[in-house]
Motif scaffolding. Structure first.
Motif, PDB file in Angstrom:
ATOM      1  N   SER A   1      22.018  27.115  75.382  1.00  0.00           N
ATOM      2  CA  SER A   1      23.237  26.834  76.144  1.00  0.00           C
ATOM      3  C   SER A   1      24.225  27.994  76.020  1.00  0.00           C
ATOM      4  CB  SER A   1      23.890  25.536  75.656  1.00  0.00           C
ATOM      5  OG  SER A   1      24.036  25.535  74.243  1.00  0.00           O
TER       6      SER A   1
ATOM      7  N   SER B   1      27.199  28.226  78.467  1.00  0.00           N
ATOM      8  CA  SER B   1      28.324  27.314  78.224  1.00  0.00           C
ATOM      9  C   SER B   1      28.893  27.503  76.820  1.00  0.00           C
ATOM     10  CB  SER B   1      27.886  25.862  78.426  1.00  0.00           C
ATOM     11  OG  SER B   1      26.763  25.561  77.617  1.00  0.00           O
TER      12      SER B   1
ATOM     13  N   THR C   1      23.548  22.904  82.735  1.00  0.00           N
ATOM     14  CA  THR C   1      24.005  22.286  81.489  1.00  0.00           C
ATOM     15  C   THR C   1      22.808  21.948  80.607  1.00  0.00           C
ATOM     16  OG1 THR C   1      25.896  21.313  82.647  1.00  0.00           O
ATOM     17  CG2 THR C   1      25.334  20.391  80.491  1.00  0.00           C
ATOM     18  N   ALA C   2      22.886  22.319  79.347  1.00  0.00           N
ATOM     19  CA  ALA C   2      21.826  21.981  78.390  1.00  0.00           C
ATOM     20  C   ALA C   2      22.051  20.554  77.876  1.00  0.00           C
ATOM     21  CB  ALA C   2      21.823  22.977  77.233  1.00  0.00           C
TER      22      ALA C   2
ATOM     23  N   TYR D   1      26.556  21.860  74.298  1.00  0.00           N
ATOM     24  CA  TYR D   1      25.524  21.073  74.967  1.00  0.00           C
ATOM     25  C   TYR D   1      25.911  19.593  74.971  1.00  0.00           C
ATOM     26  CZ  TYR D   1      23.896  19.944  70.198  1.00  0.00           C
ATOM     27  OH  TYR D   1      23.811  19.522  68.889  1.00  0.00           O
TER      28      TYR D   1
END
Length: 590
Positions: free
Chosen positions: A345, A348, A431-432, A352
């Motif tokens: 991730s 981001s 998104t993870a 996560y």
């Protein structure tokens, strides 16, 4: 007749009663008024003929009036007779609706079928699983809308009183008095139900000044996990962290067991009702403990009420948030998986999402919800219910209404619905996600849409190698402990079904993150209606879901209320505000 005497009595021999004396003569004008008009005095010379004509007219009018009176009286008498007959036969009124219905059926039967209007009743909104159709219809618009990054803006709410919360569990400093005896409990259920039993046992042992034996885990027919306390938790840390508050030993001393023939079944066992108040333990359990020096409490799940004195609540906080740490093997693998999630991730900033998905076969079966609705699904669910809960769902008189269950928000969310919800809440396909779950029902089919929406989704099975998972395989509580640890460190936690796992985790996250649970708890009643709407567009659906996400943010910081669990709501009994004021400090910390 002149000179004849008048007698009120008739003559002997049955003759008629003598007539009464004649009335006095009336004037000619009044005598003629009964003929229907003004009768003038006959003119001179009219003679007897005119007098006869007047008399005849008068007789005709009187006869007409008498006839009219007789006709109306007969009609009234006939109506009265019919009404009286109906009142005497009240049952006639009961058959009137049946006669009406029969007449309507005869009438409808005389019409051709194509002339009868068709009435199509649609099921109530939210009662049918139509999420696959919604996904197919909105997928193009969803894929085109991939610009937002909810991870950067998901949490904005702070405590309205100002400041943040931090742990403030005071450590015991006074020495422990002599023990009143030993308490042995059996913790039953899964990982977090066992956790409840452990923490409550610590609180009760401390309150009764007893020595607690390390709790024994009851082998459950559903969980089928033979793990011991030390397989899941760090036993040494547990004993050491509680040493100033509660005595904890690994086993029962031999000199105590000798009194009972080294047989636990000879030890007095308390059967305590669920949610018993702490006063019950003082009034009933403590005298027996002092007398016997050793007692058992089994089963022990949920045997202490949510509300208790501050001293008892402090021990609960200490046990759950400080003393209970997972075993070194669980912690080691969990930290490895968290590190790998953060590597996946990078876009981001290492953040996560974790999702607790309850869509295992036994969960779907227990819910009694209908999804695809085919014969194969029904056979599989009926078989699963019979294996897990023999006869529970087939009892005579039991009515199961899947539509009502879905409308009430009791159906487990499918992987597809979780994906729709998260995309609608603004989480992009980059998104993870870490998925915490057991074996998903029909995984190949049901997981496909979620992987299409979130290709970076991972599970402990995909993050860890087979060799790393070998020590934990076939041990459901140890596997759940790994999921718990990875979820605890995620930026966002999403709960989809409730239960002990999310309740404990929400409280733990509040304890770790300044009082905010950082948890999305969707309104499943609203979701059922939204996902069953055949006319809703992507923008409208997204607007509703963003509002739902914002509501979870505002509910992130909540204070414990009466009859709520301290394990879910640690504020204010386990935590204090950083800019501490007198009203915000828990009583036991003053």
């Amino acid at each position: 007749m002149q000179g004849q005497a008048y007698s009120r009595l008739g003559s002997f021999g049955g003759a008629a009663v003598a007539p009464s004396p004649p009335p006095p003569p009336s004037s000619p004008a009044r005598a003629g008024s009964g003929a229907g008009g003004v009768i003038r005095t006959p003119a001179k010379g009219a003679g007897p003929a005119r007098c006869v004509l007047g008399a005849a007219a008068s007789a005709t009018g009187a006869a007409a009036r008498a006839g009219a009176g007789r006709g109306s009286g007969a009609a009234r008498r006939a109506a009265r007779a019919v009404l009286a007959a109906l009142l005497r036969r009240q049952a006639v009124f009961l058959f009137a609706p049946l006669l009406y219905v029969a007449a309507m059926l005869l009438y409808m039967g005389s019409l051709p079928l194509d002339a009868v209007p068709r009435i199509i009743a649609r099921q109530p909104p939210g009662s049918v699983y139509r999420s696959p159709q919604l996904y197919a219809r909105l997928r193009a618009d969803m894929d085109a809308d991939n610009s937002t990054d909810a991870l950067a803006t998901v949490w904005r709410h702070t405590y309205k009183g100002g400041g943040t919360w931090r742990p403030c569990i005071n450590n015991g400093t006074n020495g422990l008095p002599e023990s009143n005896g030993y308490i042995y409990v059996e913790a039953n259920g899964g990982l977090n139900q066992q956790r409840t039993s452990i923490c409550n046992a610590v609180a009760i042992a401390g309150f009764l000044n007893a020595t607690l034996i390390i709790p024994n885990f009851h082998f459950h027919s559903i969980w089928r996990d033979p793990s011991k306390f030390s397989d899941i938790y760090d036993k040494d840390h547990f004993v050491q962290r509680l040493q100033n508050d509660v005595r904890v030993v690994d086993k029962i001393p031999d000199f105590i067991m000798e009194r009972f023939g080294h047989n636990l079944s000879n030890v007095f066992n308390f059967k305590i009702k669920a949610w018993a108040r702490i006063q019950y333990y003082k009034d009933v359990v403590l005298p027996k403990l002092i007398e016997e020096r050793f007692i058992r409490i089994s089963p022990f799940a949920n045997r202490l009420s949510f509300d208790a004195p501050p001293a008892v609540q402090r021990l609960r906080c200490l046990a759950n948030f400080e003393a209970l740490k997972f075993s070194k093997s669980v912690v080691s693998l969990s930290e490895t998986l968290v590190s790998r999630m953060r590597e996946r991730s990078v876009e981001s900033d290492g953040k996560y999402i974790s999702v607790h998905l309850r869509f295992e076969e036994d969960m779907v079966a227990f819910s009694c919800c209908v999804y695809d609705g085919g014969d194969e699904e029904k056979k599989e669910m009926d078989a699963a219910r019979e294996i897990g809960w023999r006869g529970k769902f087939t009892k005579r008189g039991r009515v199961i209404r899947p539509g009502v269950i879905r409308m009430n928000g009791k159906c487990p969310l499918t992987p597809l619905e979780v994906g729709l919800m998260l995309r609608g809440m603004g989480f992009s396909n980059k998104t993870a996600i870490f998925l915490a779950s057991g074996k998903i029902y029909r995984a190949e089919k049901n997981m496909a849409p979620l992987l299409q929406m979130f290709p970076l989704l991972q599970t402990k099975e995909t993050l860890a190698s087979e060799e790393e998972l070998v020590p934990f395989m076939n041990f459901s509580s140890r596997m759940a402990a790994i999921d718990y640890s990875v979820c605890a460190q995620s930026e966002v936690f999403v709960t989809t079904q409730g239960g002990n796992f999310p309740h404990f985790l929400m409280g733990h996250r509040r304890y770790l993150y300044g009082g905010h649970s950082k948890t999305i708890k969707p309104d499943k009643r609203r979701l059922a209606v939204l996902f069953d709407n055949p006319r809703i567009g992507w923008k409208s659906l997204k607007r509703h879901l963003l509002n739902m996400r914002a509501h979870s943010d505002t509910k992130g910081i909540e204070m414990k209320r009466p009859n709520e669990s301290i394990y879910t709501y640690p504020c204010p009994e386990c935590m204090c505000r950083m800019n501490r004021t007198e009203h915000s400090k828990p009583k036991h910390s003053r």
